[in-house]
Motif scaffolding. Structure first.
Motif, PDB file in Angstrom:
ATOM      1  N   ARG A  74      49.960  38.717  32.599  1.00 39.89           N
ATOM      2  CA  ARG A  74      49.342  38.340  31.519  1.00 39.89           C
ATOM      3  C   ARG A  74      48.077  39.213  31.167  1.00 39.89           C
ATOM      4  O   ARG A  74      47.192  38.936  30.344  1.00 39.89           O
ATOM      5  CB  ARG A  74      48.595  36.932  31.930  1.00 39.89           C
ATOM      6  CG  ARG A  74      49.778  35.791  31.857  1.00 39.89           C
ATOM      7  CD  ARG A  74      49.381  34.556  32.041  1.00 39.89           C
ATOM      8  NE  ARG A  74      48.586  34.100  33.268  1.00 39.89           N
ATOM      9  CZ  ARG A  74      49.310  33.759  34.381  1.00 39.89           C
ATOM     10  NH1 ARG A  74      50.590  33.287  34.471  1.00 39.89           N
ATOM     11  NH2 ARG A  74      48.668  33.559  35.576  1.00 39.89           N
ATOM     12  N   LEU A  75      47.731  40.139  32.223  1.00 42.67           N
ATOM     13  CA  LEU A  75      46.747  41.048  31.771  1.00 42.67           C
ATOM     14  C   LEU A  75      46.789  41.728  30.485  1.00 42.67           C
ATOM     15  O   LEU A  75      48.115  42.199  30.381  1.00 42.67           O
ATOM     16  CB  LEU A  75      46.469  41.761  33.121  1.00 42.67           C
ATOM     17  CG  LEU A  75      45.984  41.309  34.326  1.00 42.67           C
ATOM     18  CD1 LEU A  75      46.030  42.561  35.542  1.00 42.67           C
ATOM     19  CD2 LEU A  75      44.371  40.907  34.161  1.00 42.67           C
ATOM     20  N   PRO A  76      45.723  42.208  29.938  1.00 35.69           N
ATOM     21  CA  PRO A  76      45.967  43.357  28.934  1.00 35.69           C
ATOM     22  C   PRO A  76      46.586  44.626  29.259  1.00 35.69           C
ATOM     23  O   PRO A  76      46.580  44.655  30.464  1.00 35.69           O
ATOM     24  CB  PRO A  76      44.524  43.761  28.432  1.00 35.69           C
ATOM     25  CG  PRO A  76      43.638  42.395  29.102  1.00 35.69           C
ATOM     26  CD  PRO A  76      44.266  41.979  30.268  1.00 35.69           C
ATOM     27  N   GLU A  77      47.357  45.300  28.532  1.00 38.81           N
ATOM     28  CA  GLU A  77      48.289  46.436  28.876  1.00 38.81           C
ATOM     29  C   GLU A  77      47.588  47.367  29.844  1.00 38.81           C
ATOM     30  O   GLU A  77      48.099  47.852  30.754  1.00 38.81           O
ATOM     31  CB  GLU A  77      48.949  47.071  27.415  1.00 38.81           C
ATOM     32  CG  GLU A  77      49.842  48.026  27.861  1.00 38.81           C
ATOM     33  CD  GLU A  77      50.716  48.691  26.801  1.00 38.81           C
ATOM     34  OE1 GLU A  77      51.146  49.686  26.756  1.00 38.81           O
ATOM     35  OE2 GLU A  77      50.260  48.443  25.624  1.00 38.81           O
ATOM     36  N   ASN A  78      46.394  47.784  29.338  1.00 37.89           N
ATOM     37  CA  ASN A  78      45.800  48.863  30.272  1.00 37.89           C
ATOM     38  C   ASN A  78      45.530  48.465  31.299  1.00 37.89           C
ATOM     39  O   ASN A  78      45.566  49.096  32.484  1.00 37.89           O
ATOM     40  CB  ASN A  78      44.518  49.552  29.387  1.00 37.89           C
ATOM     41  CG  ASN A  78      43.633  48.401  29.102  1.00 37.89           C
ATOM     42  OD1 ASN A  78      43.682  47.237  28.939  1.00 37.89           O
ATOM     43  ND2 ASN A  78      42.359  49.160  29.100  1.00 37.89           N
ATOM     44  N   TYR A  79      44.953  47.268  31.741  1.00 39.88           N
ATOM     45  CA  TYR A  79      44.584  46.614  33.021  1.00 39.88           C
ATOM     46  C   TYR A  79      46.146  46.465  33.734  1.00 39.88           C
ATOM     47  O   TYR A  79      46.160  46.861  34.941  1.00 39.88           O
ATOM     48  CB  TYR A  79      44.001  45.348  32.926  1.00 39.88           C
ATOM     49  CG  TYR A  79      42.772  45.489  32.388  1.00 39.88           C
ATOM     50  CD1 TYR A  79      41.570  45.840  33.422  1.00 39.88           C
ATOM     51  CD2 TYR A  79      42.123  45.280  31.074  1.00 39.88           C
ATOM     52  CE1 TYR A  79      40.091  45.898  32.788  1.00 39.88           C
ATOM     53  CE2 TYR A  79      41.014  45.544  30.622  1.00 39.88           C
ATOM     54  CZ  TYR A  79      39.964  45.750  31.387  1.00 39.88           C
ATOM     55  OH  TYR A  79      38.700  45.862  31.057  1.00 39.88           O
ATOM     56  N   ARG A  80      46.941  46.045  33.156  1.00 41.55           N
ATOM     57  CA  ARG A  80      48.364  46.065  33.814  1.00 41.55           C
ATOM     58  C   ARG A  80      48.920  47.201  34.185  1.00 41.55           C
ATOM     59  O   ARG A  80      49.403  47.275  35.464  1.00 41.55           O
ATOM     60  CB  ARG A  80      49.360  45.100  32.808  1.00 41.55           C
ATOM     61  CG  ARG A  80      50.702  44.799  33.531  1.00 41.55           C
ATOM     62  CD  ARG A  80      51.663  44.079  32.403  1.00 41.55           C
ATOM     63  NE  ARG A  80      51.851  44.704  31.223  1.00 41.55           N
ATOM     64  CZ  ARG A  80      51.337  44.203  30.101  1.00 41.55           C
ATOM     65  NH1 ARG A  80      50.705  43.284  29.967  1.00 41.55           N
ATOM     66  NH2 ARG A  80      51.610  44.814  29.091  1.00 41.55           N
ATOM     67  N   THR A  81      48.661  48.197  33.441  1.00 36.30           N
ATOM     68  CA  THR A  81      49.361  49.565  33.705  1.00 36.30           C
ATOM     69  C   THR A  81      48.435  50.034  35.060  1.00 36.30           C
ATOM     70  O   THR A  81      49.016  50.934  36.007  1.00 36.30           O
ATOM     71  CB  THR A  81      49.061  50.431  32.774  1.00 36.30           C
ATOM     72  OG1 THR A  81      49.844  50.147  31.517  1.00 36.30           O
ATOM     73  CG2 THR A  81      49.564  52.113  33.062  1.00 36.30           C
ATOM     74  N   LEU A  98      43.601  41.477  44.356  1.00 35.01           N
ATOM     75  CA  LEU A  98      43.654  42.638  43.414  1.00 35.01           C
ATOM     76  C   LEU A  98      43.905  41.712  42.045  1.00 35.01           C
ATOM     77  O   LEU A  98      43.089  42.196  40.939  1.00 35.01           O
ATOM     78  CB  LEU A  98      44.618  43.330  43.684  1.00 35.01           C
ATOM     79  CG  LEU A  98      44.989  44.455  42.624  1.00 35.01           C
ATOM     80  CD1 LEU A  98      44.011  45.496  42.995  1.00 35.01           C
ATOM     81  CD2 LEU A  98      46.438  45.132  43.105  1.00 35.01           C
ATOM     82  N   ALA A  99      44.717  40.704  41.767  1.00 33.65           N
ATOM     83  CA  ALA A  99      44.894  40.122  40.562  1.00 33.65           C
ATOM     84  C   ALA A  99      43.374  39.345  40.251  1.00 33.65           C
ATOM     85  O   ALA A  99      43.062  39.572  39.022  1.00 33.65           O
ATOM     86  CB  ALA A  99      45.652  39.034  40.653  1.00 33.65           C
ATOM     87  N   ASP A 100      42.674  38.789  41.154  1.00 28.74           N
ATOM     88  CA  ASP A 100      41.338  38.298  40.939  1.00 28.74           C
ATOM     89  C   ASP A 100      40.413  39.425  40.172  1.00 28.74           C
ATOM     90  O   ASP A 100      39.725  39.038  39.227  1.00 28.74           O
ATOM     91  CB  ASP A 100      40.627  37.710  42.168  1.00 28.74           C
ATOM     92  CG  ASP A 100      41.438  36.613  42.737  1.00 28.74           C
ATOM     93  OD1 ASP A 100      42.082  35.806  41.868  1.00 28.74           O
ATOM     94  OD2 ASP A 100      41.048  35.906  43.708  1.00 28.74           O
ATOM     95  N   LEU A 101      40.333  40.557  40.844  1.00 28.37           N
ATOM     96  CA  LEU A 101      39.549  41.665  40.502  1.00 28.37           C
ATOM     97  C   LEU A 101      39.914  42.012  39.038  1.00 28.37           C
ATOM     98  O   LEU A 101      38.958  42.002  38.113  1.00 28.37           O
ATOM     99  CB  LEU A 101      39.679  42.799  41.528  1.00 28.37           C
ATOM    100  CG  LEU A 101      38.955  44.202  41.027  1.00 28.37           C
ATOM    101  CD1 LEU A 101      37.436  43.944  40.979  1.00 28.37           C
ATOM    102  CD2 LEU A 101      39.469  45.174  41.813  1.00 28.37           C
ATOM    103  N   PHE A 102      41.058  42.212  38.687  1.00 29.87           N
ATOM    104  CA  PHE A 102      41.485  42.742  37.326  1.00 29.87           C
ATOM    105  C   PHE A 102      41.349  41.502  36.289  1.00 29.87           C
ATOM    106  O   PHE A 102      41.168  41.941  35.286  1.00 29.87           O
ATOM    107  CB  PHE A 102      42.817  43.287  37.382  1.00 29.87           C
ATOM    108  CG  PHE A 102      42.750  44.854  37.925  1.00 29.87           C
ATOM    109  CD1 PHE A 102      42.467  45.874  37.219  1.00 29.87           C
ATOM    110  CD2 PHE A 102      42.985  45.224  39.317  1.00 29.87           C
ATOM    111  CE1 PHE A 102      42.238  47.289  37.425  1.00 29.87           C
ATOM    112  CE2 PHE A 102      42.546  46.326  39.781  1.00 29.87           C
ATOM    113  CZ  PHE A 102      42.473  47.522  38.945  1.00 29.87           C
TER     114      PHE A 102
END
Length: 137
Positions: free
Chosen positions: A38-45, A72-76
């Motif tokens: 569900r993160l934006p693409e650049n964060y997911r990458t 890590l998921a919380d941080l991003f």
């Protein structure tokens, strides 16, 4: 059986977990992956690259690894919500960032266990008794 209940697991579930691993850890991992998706693409990458690194050098056990991945998921998620640039998260040296991040999760790190095991074995071989807990060699 509901998650968190104190009911004993059925023989089938016990056998299944012996074969496949902890069902709870698998559930947590699927939830983590859904959060990352569900993160934006650049964060997911960035997270996927960090995850690849952690798969090789991070904690080896399920519980330690899952705690780290959830953090890590919380941080991003928070960084994406705040609009924090990727470089501000990682700094100039991404390896330095990930090594500092992993240092917060020493339990389960096979490298740390092996360092302790090695050090204990050398101390015992040298006739030194330091009272360390790790006596497995």
């Amino acid at each position: 059986m509901t998650p968190g209940s104190n009911e004993p697991k059925s023989r089938y579930l016990q056998y299944l977990e012996v074969v496949t691993g902890s069902l709870e850890e698998k559930r947590r991992y699927r939830q983590y992956k859904a959060r990352i998706k569900r993160l934006p693409e650049n964060y997911r990458t960035a997270v996927e690259a960090l995850e690849r690194y952690l798969m090789h050098f991070g904690p080896a056990d399920g519980a330690g690894a899952m705690s780290m991945y959830e953090d890590l998921a919380d941080l991003f998620e928070q960084s994406a919500a705040d609009g924090t640039p990727i470089r501000d998260i990682f700094g100039e040296d991404p390896v330095e960032f990930v090594e500092a991040f992993m240092a917060n999760y020493p339990v389960g790190q096979y490298r740390a266990r092996e360092r302790n095991r090695f050090t204990s074995a050398i101390e015992r071989a040298a006739g030194e008794d330091t009272g360390r807990q790790d006596r497995t060699v």
